[in-house]
Design an enzyme around this catalytic site. Structure first.
Site, PDB file in Angstrom:
ATOM      1  N   VAL A  14       0.458  -5.667   7.100  1.00  0.00           N
ATOM      2  CA  VAL A  14       0.397  -5.806   5.638  1.00  0.00           C
ATOM      3  C   VAL A  14       1.429  -6.830   5.159  1.00  0.00           C
ATOM      4  CG1 VAL A  14       0.623  -4.636   3.415  1.00  0.00           C
ATOM      5  CG2 VAL A  14      -0.509  -3.471   5.310  1.00  0.00           C
ATOM      6  N   GLU A 131       0.691   0.626  -6.206  1.00  0.00           N
ATOM      7  CA  GLU A 131      -0.776   0.477  -6.207  1.00  0.00           C
ATOM      8  C   GLU A 131      -1.328   0.505  -4.783  1.00  0.00           C
ATOM      9  OE1 GLU A 131      -3.148  -0.157  -9.103  1.00  0.00           O
ATOM     10  OE2 GLU A 131      -4.101   0.715  -7.342  1.00  0.00           O
ATOM     11  N   VAL A 134      -2.441   3.952  -2.503  1.00  0.00           N
ATOM     12  CA  VAL A 134      -3.663   4.741  -2.607  1.00  0.00           C
ATOM     13  C   VAL A 134      -4.873   3.819  -2.713  1.00  0.00           C
ATOM     14  CG1 VAL A 134      -4.926   6.490  -3.909  1.00  0.00           C
ATOM     15  CG2 VAL A 134      -2.432   6.577  -3.822  1.00  0.00           C
ATOM     16  N   LYS A 207      -2.595  11.206  -1.051  1.00  0.00           N
ATOM     17  CA  LYS A 207      -3.110  10.290  -2.060  1.00  0.00           C
ATOM     18  C   LYS A 207      -3.547  11.020  -3.320  1.00  0.00           C
ATOM     19  CE  LYS A 207      -4.504   6.872   1.417  1.00  0.00           C
ATOM     20  NZ  LYS A 207      -5.580   6.507   2.363  1.00  0.00           N
ATOM     21  N   GLY A 304      -6.525  -2.120   5.478  1.00  0.00           N
ATOM     22  CA  GLY A 304      -6.621  -3.472   6.026  1.00  0.00           C
ATOM     23  C   GLY A 304      -5.488  -4.325   5.505  1.00  0.00           C
TER      24      GLY A 304
END
EC number: 1.1.1.3
Lengths: 429, 429
Positions: A14, A131, A134, A207, A304
């Site tokens: 990430v 942000e 979740v 979440k 992803g």
């Protein structure tokens, strides 16, 4: 031009995605949003790995010591992508205490240590953006905070875990059993070697705890969420669900009724014609019901490198623009919600009984259900040459306690060969 | 506490919805967002109608003269719900010139007079919120502006008109023809007595022009959008679409390829298994493709008093919080997009020919298609006892110009009885 000096801690998939987006799009962000996003320092355990991409940033510092970032007065915003709940807690708290803005994707940290983190942010008049924690690229937190600000959320329903949605999808579309589908998910990189965090529903619970708290302005602690994973879902139940017009999804839900919050993570059956049911494979989605806007659905990639990085960068722009502007701070600390008694909420149920094929079996099951106040809506028992026979019952609405009591009794019967299955129907979405 | 003093101009269904939400929820907004939304003046042509609800606000002024609101130094934010493009333009420009924040649901005004409105806002350092102008309660403008800020939008696809989506849905699910479905929509209040604005695609064009400009940071003028309505769609085409695995939707789309923008409003065929295709009846939806986050879908109510009012109130909170905080102003003025030549964009097509049932017809059609470079993917001609026969062709990707040329020639043939039908397939969503 507002300038934001960024310290990135954790440059894995990430983090590299964040660097890629910033290297490609920073000039456009300056033009479109009037904000300059400068990467000041990158903290990583493996500096050699990020050498190629870090070259795209002039004067960037590379370190393997997060203390070079946290509290550094030359850095006003840190991105925490370390994960876990130990070092990441030190990092986030330290940064907030130094009045640095924090952007994180760490849902475990927020749902387990949210109380102290949010309090620290509040006390230091700084903000924390999450942000990316979740639903990956699904802008659900911004949707709750800004887009639906003028509304009142009544319920949130999330397909929030790509691993389990992928497994359930493949069980249906490829006719795989649970273990085969899990193996496929692992091969495709959608499931960890130890998948328990995902398949047991814990990730979804983290979440839904975050989303539910924001949606209702009431804290929904993890331990108040009923959590059930997908490991007991069989190909057979998926096929029966399909015949009945339903699809099985691992659903995280929070909804408010008579001032009390119901919070659950469970495999449930959703009507197939509903748009929510068409969210397949690793895709995530959140369906919401509100007082004024009516129902809505947001669908997108839940994980992803680039989807998650995209959410991180959106937070950078949003919180970066707000920094130092004396805006009302976003609230994250809430009084504890009043939680409804889990086994007293009503739903229709799908029940499956694996029985001997002999006279009187159905009568016995029906009697036990009736005794416990469970009313039958439909029954099917397919003609079969060989035992065991599968008896499928769909009930009228009843409380979970009645189902548990019925099954507790039915499963002691000699004609019932396996523990019976009960799956809630969410047919009023 | 930030206090916003509101002037509401136009208290019809949406305006009454705004007043209802503010009367019920203002205390919560103060608590949650630290903003006090005070209704200062309501401007309406029929003050008697709003007497009951206006009583819920203390010290509110009622007037039938918008000049009591526009430029009134006691009012910092006006809500324009007058509609149309004449008086509303005066109101909006006057308010912006007085440095009042403007919240509006008026898509016609923005897409026709946007240039002067946005320039006026910019020159006066004030902002204009118009979430309610597109997709009712669907937070698509906020999604583009904030949620996807860290991303790059490649294409937006919208089912943005409830009237036409209702008509097409009922044609499919109830087997109605176009006129019957339109009549039903009118009876249910989903279509105007003169529905041309909706059914001819103009409303969708207004909305896609607004969204597209925001998404790409390039102005997409109305006259650059290819617009085709649904009036020629027949029950027969809907049934053939269904057989082929597609559903017909009136789609507004903007997408960028090689630096050029394609902007269209047309009935197209969408694969039925795609979540976008499950958006039925009066529901609206926007599907987006981005460089990083991957595709996403937002679904919700596109119209109605409370959904639209909910978007207006969200804008009140958002822009109210920003007012006077010296934030970078949101951009609405953009350089004009480079628009791609409409008839040179590629797509697969569904073609239907209404022909005499005699030897050689198919050969003639196939020859004319081939001559114009249109390659056939599949053909079906159902066995039929009676003429005319319907020949359905699905093509491989080809440019629109080739289709027009082919049909221009085929329709002159004596064996073709009605103008042939061509509908684009959007099968790479």
């Amino acid at each position: 031009m507002q300038t934001i000096r960024i310290g990135l801690i954790g440059a894995g998939t990430v983090g590299s995605g964040v660097l890629k987006i910033l290297s490609e799009e920073s000039a456009r962000f300056e033009k479109e949003y009037g904000i300059s996003l400068n990467v000041h320092t990158i903290c990583t355990r493996t500096p050699s790995k990020i050498a190629p991409i870090s070259k795209l940033f002039s004067k960037v510092k590379i370190t393997d010591d997060y203390k070079q970032v946290v509290g550094n007065p030359e850095i006003d915003t840190i991105i925490e992508l370390v994960g876990g709940t130990t070092i990441s807690e030190e990092i986030v708290l330290g940064a907030l205490q130094s009045k640095q803005t924090v952007i994180t994707a760490n849902k475990a940290l927020l749902s387990e240590k949210g109380e102290i983190i949010y309090r620290t942010a509040e006390e230091n008049h700084t903000e924390i953006g999450f942000e990316a924690s979740v639903g990956g690229s699904i802008p659900i937190i911004r949707a709750i905070r800004n887009c639906l600000a003028g509304d009142k959320i009544l319920g949130l329903y999330g397909i929030l875990n790509g691993t389990t949605n992928f497994i359930l999808s493949k069980m249906e579309t490829e006719g795989l059993d649970y273990k085969e589908a899990l193996k496929l998910a692992q091969e495709k990189g959608f499931a960890e070697a130890d998948p328990s965090f995902d398949v047991e529903g814990i990730d979804t619970a983290h979440k839904i705890s975050i989303l539910g708290s924001l949606a209702f302005g009431e804290k929904i602690p993890l331990q108040n969420i009923v959590v059930e994973g997908i490991t007991k879902i069989t190909r057979l139940d998926i096929a029966f669900a399909s015949d009945l017009g339903y699809r099985i999804k691992l659903l995280g839900l929070v909804r408010k009724l008579d001032g009390k919050v119901e919070a659950r993570v469970q495999p449930v059956m959703i009507p197939k014609h509903h748009a929510f049911a068409s969210v397949m494979n690793e895709t995530n989605a959140v369906y919401y019901k509100t007082a004024f806007a009516g129902p809505g659905l947001i669908v997108g990639k839940g994980a992803g490198a680039l989807p998650t990085a995209s959410a991180v960068v959106s937070d950078l722009i949003y919180y970066g623009s707000r920094r130092g502007k004396n805006l009302p701070m976003e609230k994250n600390r809430f009084p504890k919600a009043s939680i409804s008694e889990a086994n007293q909420t009503e739903a229709r149920y799908y029940l499956r009984f694996n029985t001997l094929d002999q006279p009187g079996v159905l009568a016995e099951i029906a009697k036990d259900l009736g005794t416990n106040g469970v009313s039958i809506s439909s029954v099917r028992q397919n003609e079969s040459e060989k035992e065991p026979a599968e008896v499928v019952v769909v009930t009228h609405p009843c409380v979970e306690a009645s189902i548990s009591a019925s099954l507790g009794r039915i499963d002691t019967s000699e004609v019932v060969l396996e523990p019976s299955v009960a799956i809630r129907l969410e047919d009023k979405l």
